[in-house]
Scaffold this motif. Structure first.
Motif, PDB file in Angstrom:
ATOM      1  N   ASP A  29       0.684  -1.263  -0.180  1.00  0.00           N
ATOM      2  CA  ASP A  29       0.085   0.040   0.092  1.00  0.00           C
ATOM      3  C   ASP A  29       0.826   1.171  -0.070  1.00  0.00           C
ATOM      4  OD1 ASP A  29      -2.591  -1.515  -0.118  1.00  0.00           O
ATOM      5  OD2 ASP A  29      -2.180  -1.630   2.345  1.00  0.00           O
ATOM      6  N   ILE A  30       2.129   1.184   0.301  1.00  0.00           N
ATOM      7  CA  ILE A  30       3.003   2.499   0.398  1.00  0.00           C
ATOM      8  C   ILE A  30       3.563   2.537  -1.018  1.00  0.00           C
ATOM      9  CG2 ILE A  30       5.084   3.300   1.490  1.00  0.00           C
ATOM     10  CD1 ILE A  30       4.353   1.673   3.938  1.00  0.00           C
ATOM     11  N   VAL A  31       4.091   1.559  -1.781  1.00  0.00           N
ATOM     12  CA  VAL A  31       4.479   1.348  -3.049  1.00  0.00           C
ATOM     13  C   VAL A  31       3.495   2.092  -4.176  1.00  0.00           C
ATOM     14  CG1 VAL A  31       5.735   0.158  -4.758  1.00  0.00           C
ATOM     15  CG2 VAL A  31       5.922  -0.741  -2.430  1.00  0.00           C
ATOM     16  N   ARG A  32       3.601   3.348  -4.223  1.00  0.00           N
ATOM     17  CA  ARG A  32       2.710   4.201  -5.203  1.00  0.00           C
ATOM     18  C   ARG A  32       3.416   5.352  -5.685  1.00  0.00           C
ATOM     19  NH1 ARG A  32       1.074   5.124   0.183  1.00  0.00           N
ATOM     20  NH2 ARG A  32       0.948   7.329   0.778  1.00  0.00           N
ATOM     21  N   GLU A  33       3.127   5.914  -6.640  1.00  0.00           N
ATOM     22  CA  GLU A  33       3.466   7.049  -6.997  1.00  0.00           C
ATOM     23  C   GLU A  33       3.723   8.257  -6.069  1.00  0.00           C
ATOM     24  OE1 GLU A  33       3.173   9.314 -11.598  1.00  0.00           O
ATOM     25  OE2 GLU A  33       1.381   8.238 -10.816  1.00  0.00           O
ATOM     26  N   GLY A  34       4.798   8.865  -6.275  1.00  0.00           N
ATOM     27  CA  GLY A  34       5.161  10.056  -5.303  1.00  0.00           C
ATOM     28  C   GLY A  34       5.513   9.510  -3.628  1.00  0.00           C
ATOM     29  N   VAL A  85      12.295   8.674  -4.881  1.00  0.00           N
ATOM     30  CA  VAL A  85      10.741   8.802  -5.306  1.00  0.00           C
ATOM     31  C   VAL A  85      10.343   7.946  -6.186  1.00  0.00           C
ATOM     32  CG1 VAL A  85       8.981  10.511  -5.464  1.00  0.00           C
ATOM     33  CG2 VAL A  85      11.139  11.120  -4.329  1.00  0.00           C
ATOM     34  N   PHE A  86       9.152   7.329  -6.043  1.00  0.00           N
ATOM     35  CA  PHE A  86       8.870   6.173  -6.864  1.00  0.00           C
ATOM     36  C   PHE A  86       8.001   7.063  -7.988  1.00  0.00           C
ATOM     37  CE2 PHE A  86       8.419   3.514  -3.021  1.00  0.00           C
ATOM     38  CZ  PHE A  86       9.884   3.281  -2.868  1.00  0.00           C
ATOM     39  N   ALA A  87       8.112   6.416  -9.243  1.00  0.00           N
ATOM     40  CA  ALA A  87       7.250   6.805 -10.429  1.00  0.00           C
ATOM     41  C   ALA A  87       6.897   5.744 -11.084  1.00  0.00           C
ATOM     42  CB  ALA A  87       8.517   7.576 -11.494  1.00  0.00           C
ATOM     43  N   ARG A  88       5.773   6.091 -11.946  1.00  0.00           N
ATOM     44  CA  ARG A  88       4.673   5.183 -12.258  1.00  0.00           C
ATOM     45  C   ARG A  88       5.572   4.009 -13.205  1.00  0.00           C
ATOM     46  NH1 ARG A  88      -0.531   4.141 -13.264  1.00  0.00           N
ATOM     47  NH2 ARG A  88      -0.832   5.979 -12.042  1.00  0.00           N
ATOM     48  N   GLY A  89       5.371   2.799 -13.047  1.00  0.00           N
ATOM     49  CA  GLY A  89       6.475   1.924 -13.877  1.00  0.00           C
ATOM     50  C   GLY A  89       7.510   1.404 -13.163  1.00  0.00           C
ATOM     51  N   ASP A  90       7.895   2.206 -12.200  1.00  0.00           N
ATOM     52  CA  ASP A  90       9.151   1.482 -11.486  1.00  0.00           C
ATOM     53  C   ASP A  90       8.753   0.200 -10.792  1.00  0.00           C
ATOM     54  OD1 ASP A  90      10.699   3.692 -11.942  1.00  0.00           O
ATOM     55  OD2 ASP A  90      10.083   4.679  -9.654  1.00  0.00           O
ATOM     56  N   LEU A  91       9.742  -0.725 -10.772  1.00  0.00           N
ATOM     57  CA  LEU A  91       9.804  -2.092 -10.263  1.00  0.00           C
ATOM     58  C   LEU A  91      10.873  -1.730  -8.782  1.00  0.00           C
ATOM     59  CD1 LEU A  91      10.718  -4.090 -13.081  1.00  0.00           C
ATOM     60  CD2 LEU A  91       8.379  -3.787 -12.311  1.00  0.00           C
ATOM     61  N   VAL A  92      10.100  -1.906  -7.851  1.00  0.00           N
ATOM     62  CA  VAL A  92      10.567  -1.542  -6.490  1.00  0.00           C
ATOM     63  C   VAL A  92      10.703  -2.917  -5.790  1.00  0.00           C
ATOM     64  CG1 VAL A  92      10.294  -0.451  -4.213  1.00  0.00           C
ATOM     65  CG2 VAL A  92       9.406   0.538  -6.409  1.00  0.00           C
ATOM     66  N   SER A  93      11.831  -3.456  -5.588  1.00  0.00           N
ATOM     67  CA  SER A  93      12.302  -4.670  -4.766  1.00  0.00           C
ATOM     68  C   SER A  93      12.652  -4.347  -3.397  1.00  0.00           C
ATOM     69  CB  SER A  93      13.367  -5.216  -5.536  1.00  0.00           C
ATOM     70  OG  SER A  93      13.277  -5.762  -6.804  1.00  0.00           O
ATOM     71  N   ILE A  94      11.862  -4.944  -2.448  1.00  0.00           N
ATOM     72  CA  ILE A  94      12.083  -4.779  -0.844  1.00  0.00           C
ATOM     73  C   ILE A  94      12.524  -5.987  -0.296  1.00  0.00           C
ATOM     74  CG2 ILE A  94      10.684  -4.087   1.152  1.00  0.00           C
ATOM     75  CD1 ILE A  94       8.699  -2.944  -0.934  1.00  0.00           C
ATOM     76  N   ALA A 108      11.883 -11.192   0.394  1.00  0.00           N
ATOM     77  CA  ALA A 108      11.599 -10.210  -0.314  1.00  0.00           C
ATOM     78  C   ALA A 108      10.826 -10.300  -1.646  1.00  0.00           C
ATOM     79  CB  ALA A 108      13.221 -10.122  -1.282  1.00  0.00           C
ATOM     80  N   ILE A 109      10.349  -9.351  -2.138  1.00  0.00           N
ATOM     81  CA  ILE A 109       9.383  -8.970  -2.908  1.00  0.00           C
ATOM     82  C   ILE A 109       9.479  -8.022  -3.861  1.00  0.00           C
ATOM     83  CG2 ILE A 109       7.472  -7.925  -1.642  1.00  0.00           C
ATOM     84  CD1 ILE A 109       5.271  -9.563  -2.630  1.00  0.00           C
ATOM     85  N   THR A 110       8.923  -7.981  -5.056  1.00  0.00           N
ATOM     86  CA  THR A 110       9.020  -6.831  -5.897  1.00  0.00           C
ATOM     87  C   THR A 110       7.550  -6.329  -6.430  1.00  0.00           C
ATOM     88  OG1 THR A 110      11.262  -7.667  -6.805  1.00  0.00           O
ATOM     89  CG2 THR A 110       9.969  -5.856  -8.360  1.00  0.00           C
ATOM     90  N   TYR A 111       7.164  -5.187  -6.013  1.00  0.00           N
ATOM     91  CA  TYR A 111       6.150  -4.496  -6.551  1.00  0.00           C
ATOM     92  C   TYR A 111       6.307  -3.335  -7.749  1.00  0.00           C
ATOM     93  CZ  TYR A 111       4.089  -6.345  -2.100  1.00  0.00           C
ATOM     94  OH  TYR A 111       3.636  -6.975  -1.135  1.00  0.00           O
ATOM     95  N   VAL A 112       5.303  -3.457  -8.399  1.00  0.00           N
ATOM     96  CA  VAL A 112       5.408  -2.402  -9.421  1.00  0.00           C
ATOM     97  C   VAL A 112       4.365  -1.225  -9.003  1.00  0.00           C
ATOM     98  CG1 VAL A 112       3.365  -3.293 -10.702  1.00  0.00           C
ATOM     99  CG2 VAL A 112       4.941  -1.929 -11.977  1.00  0.00           C
ATOM    100  N   VAL A 113       5.011  -0.260  -9.470  1.00  0.00           N
ATOM    101  CA  VAL A 113       4.118   1.284  -9.038  1.00  0.00           C
ATOM    102  C   VAL A 113       3.201   1.594 -10.475  1.00  0.00           C
ATOM    103  CG1 VAL A 113       4.627   3.702  -8.549  1.00  0.00           C
ATOM    104  CG2 VAL A 113       6.202   2.374  -8.024  1.00  0.00           C
ATOM    105  N   GLY A 114       1.914   1.386 -10.013  1.00  0.00           N
ATOM    106  CA  GLY A 114       0.954   1.471 -11.152  1.00  0.00           C
ATOM    107  C   GLY A 114       1.102   0.345 -12.052  1.00  0.00           C
ATOM    108  N   ASP A 115       1.313   0.973 -13.415  1.00  0.00           N
ATOM    109  CA  ASP A 115       1.284  -0.122 -14.573  1.00  0.00           C
ATOM    110  C   ASP A 115       2.666   0.032 -15.109  1.00  0.00           C
ATOM    111  OD1 ASP A 115      -1.619  -0.348 -14.644  1.00  0.00           O
ATOM    112  OD2 ASP A 115      -1.717   1.398 -15.734  1.00  0.00           O
ATOM    113  N   VAL A 116       2.959  -1.185 -15.548  1.00  0.00           N
ATOM    114  CA  VAL A 116       4.229  -1.347 -16.336  1.00  0.00           C
ATOM    115  C   VAL A 116       4.072  -1.895 -17.545  1.00  0.00           C
ATOM    116  CG1 VAL A 116       4.675  -3.765 -15.410  1.00  0.00           C
ATOM    117  CG2 VAL A 116       6.586  -2.165 -15.826  1.00  0.00           C
TER     118      VAL A 116
END
Length: 249
Positions: A29-34, A85-94, A108-116
């Motif tokens: 829920d935190i991995v979002r644009e901005g 700062v996360f932008a749309r389309g980023d792949l964010v690995s935590i 670990a997991i990877t989430y996408v910000v919005g669409d990719v």
């Protein structure tokens, strides 16, 4: 030496692993644009305090943070900086680890910000499924090479590459124990697994060449060609007839 864990040890590991699973699930829920990587760090620290576990990574070999937040071409050990700062389309690995009563959990997991884009989508799906396939072959008597081959063969058949410089690992009273579990290998080779062993199976794959470099901060590992990577990891228990995923959520 690879240690088989007792029931008491597994209970402590399970507490740490449940905390890891909880933060990896809820942080989506935190991995979002901005939003930024520090938001993830702050959330994990607060959640770990609430769950009465300690962050495994903070202070480990001099690392300053509880989380690793790696974006796009960053493979591993990305610092959770406010400037990231996360932008749309980023792949964010935590990547996070927890400690409870001297026993560790790691995931670990990877989430996408919005669409990719389609390639990014396939990279994500391939990483997730490669981890599932690796876990599916684990049981008493299989060898580490069987796990490694399951990852490599699936990833390469989908047109991607596995990271070769970093590996999964045993886990328990230490964050990193024997055996090492590479993302590539030959079936029937390597250490034979026994029921009661605990492993962190760690799938790291990329869309380009597998060569990596470390940035000047001494921690952040990036793809040398600048292409994207993803990271998926579970802590598991080897059983007589299969596996129990301790970081399942």
């Amino acid at each position: 030496m690879i240690r088989v864990k007792s029931e008491a040890e597994l209970q402590n590991m399970s507490v740490a692993c449940r905390a890891v699973a909880a933060v990896l699930n809820e942080v989506k829920d935190i991995v979002r644009e901005g939003a930024n990587a520090r938001d993830i760090e702050d959330f994990v620290l607060a959640k770990f305090r609430e769950m009465n576990v300690k962050p495994a990574f903070k202070g480990y070999r001099g690392y300053k943070y509880a989380t690793c937040v790696s974006v796009n071409e960053e493979v591993l050990h990305g610092a959770p900086l406010r400037s990231k700062v996360f932008a749309r389309g980023d792949l964010v690995s935590i990547d996070v680890g927890a400690v409870y009563d001297s026993y560790y959990g790691d995931g670990a997991i990877t989430y996408v910000v919005g669409d990719v884009d389609e390639v990014g989508k396939r990279l994500m799906e391939t990483g997730q499924k490669a981890l599932e396939r690796a876990i599916s072959v684990v049981k008493d008597g299989v060898r580490v090479g069987d796990i490694s081959y399951a990852i490599q063969s699936f990833v390469e058949s989908n047109g991607f590459n596995v990271i070769r410089d970093y590996v999964g690992h045993g886990i328990g009273r230490q964050l990193h124990e024997e055996p090492e579990i590479p993302n590539y290998g030959k079936p029937g080779t390597g250490v034979k697994l026994s029921s009661g062993m605990t492993l962190a199976i760690e799938v790291m794959i990329c869309e380009g060449d597998w060569q990596v470099s470390t940035l000047d901060d001494g921690w952040t590992v990036v793809m040398t060609d600048g292409k994207r990577s993803v990271h998926f990891e579970h802590t598991i228990l080897v059983t007589d007839d299969g596996v129990r995923v301790l970081t399942q959520f």
